[in-house]
Enzyme design. Sequence first.
Site, PDB file in Angstrom:
ATOM      1  N   ASP A   1     -31.217 -29.942 -20.115  1.00  0.00           N
ATOM      2  CA  ASP A   1     -30.719 -29.341 -21.221  1.00  0.00           C
ATOM      3  C   ASP A   1     -29.908 -30.470 -21.827  1.00  0.00           C
ATOM      4  OD1 ASP A   1     -31.584 -27.007 -20.573  1.00  0.00           O
ATOM      5  OD2 ASP A   1     -29.717 -26.291 -19.495  1.00  0.00           O
TER       6      ASP A   1
ATOM      7  N   ARG B   1     -22.046 -35.730 -12.399  1.00  0.00           N
ATOM      8  CA  ARG B   1     -20.832 -34.892 -12.516  1.00  0.00           C
ATOM      9  C   ARG B   1     -21.612 -33.410 -11.969  1.00  0.00           C
ATOM     10  NH1 ARG B   1     -19.219 -36.203 -18.717  1.00  0.00           N
ATOM     11  NH2 ARG B   1     -18.530 -38.314 -18.469  1.00  0.00           N
TER      12      ARG B   1
END
Length: 314
Positions: free
Chosen positions: A251, A285
């Site tokens: 995304d 992350r």
Amino acid sequence: MNTVFVVGSLNIDQNIRVRALPRAGETVPGSDATFSPGGKGGNQAVAAARAGATVKFTGAVGDDVHGRRILEVLSEARIDTGHVRVSGTAATGTAVIAVDDQGENQIIVSPGANSGVTAGDVEAGLAAVRAGDVLVLQLEIPAALVRQAARTAKGRGAFVILNAAPAPREVDGLLDDVDLLVVNEQEIEVLAGLAGIRGSHLDLVRTLPPILGPAIICTAGAEGSHTVLDGNPVHVPATKVAAKDTTGAGDTFVGYLAASLAGDPRGLPAAMVHATRASALAVTRNGAMESIPWRHEVQASAPLPAMPSLVVPN
């Protein structure tokens, strides 16, 4: 810069860490669940906004704590949410995400309020589309709405990007008004099967566009991304990083790609490089929407490869 319009899903992600992803019929222990904003549409919109684009979103959330949190995050990214429906009858969509120690994931999505997006919502959300704008679509909302949005935006001169995820069960009319199809290795194989052909993802990037219609970018994880430009194969290598969580990497790639193309519609190779750098930072992350970097972070991150020679001779 032109505007990026996104019509798509908004979910709350329920994240669970596991040592290894379960096999069929297997139960595995996991961490305590955490909840964070997500949904492919929301993630891609946030990525485009954090890349510097002006972004307008059309979608739906429930009138609940999760929906309100998602709207807060979109607003913090300076996304126009004036066409996000708040449903009083359906809960915010939910994605249950298991992530293993290698950063790989398995995802189950319950659509919730996403199923309540209407044709009228789509038309209202795209009322301001003009030539040169970019529309980003995915397949976590009903396919009929995806076709409608693509047709409306294309008819007004916009550039239409479809991230065919989850992989469709059929392509009847789905790609008629799509300019660029972004898929991963699994999704391109599904599309090839629907078209009745086989091949590696490298072969399919070249052979599928004449059959399906739109140009194709295939993202291949650590291998990077591939497309064909003016008949020549283009490969953008992945930036090597230590991955914590690959959720949202695709995304991030799509959102940064859209933002770059809104600024320079002819700069596809450069847009792929920019998107690759952003997605590489995202996988270092945890989470989806919260892992998406801001443009200044991408520019400051190191080490980053120089612009490669993208066009590979035949």
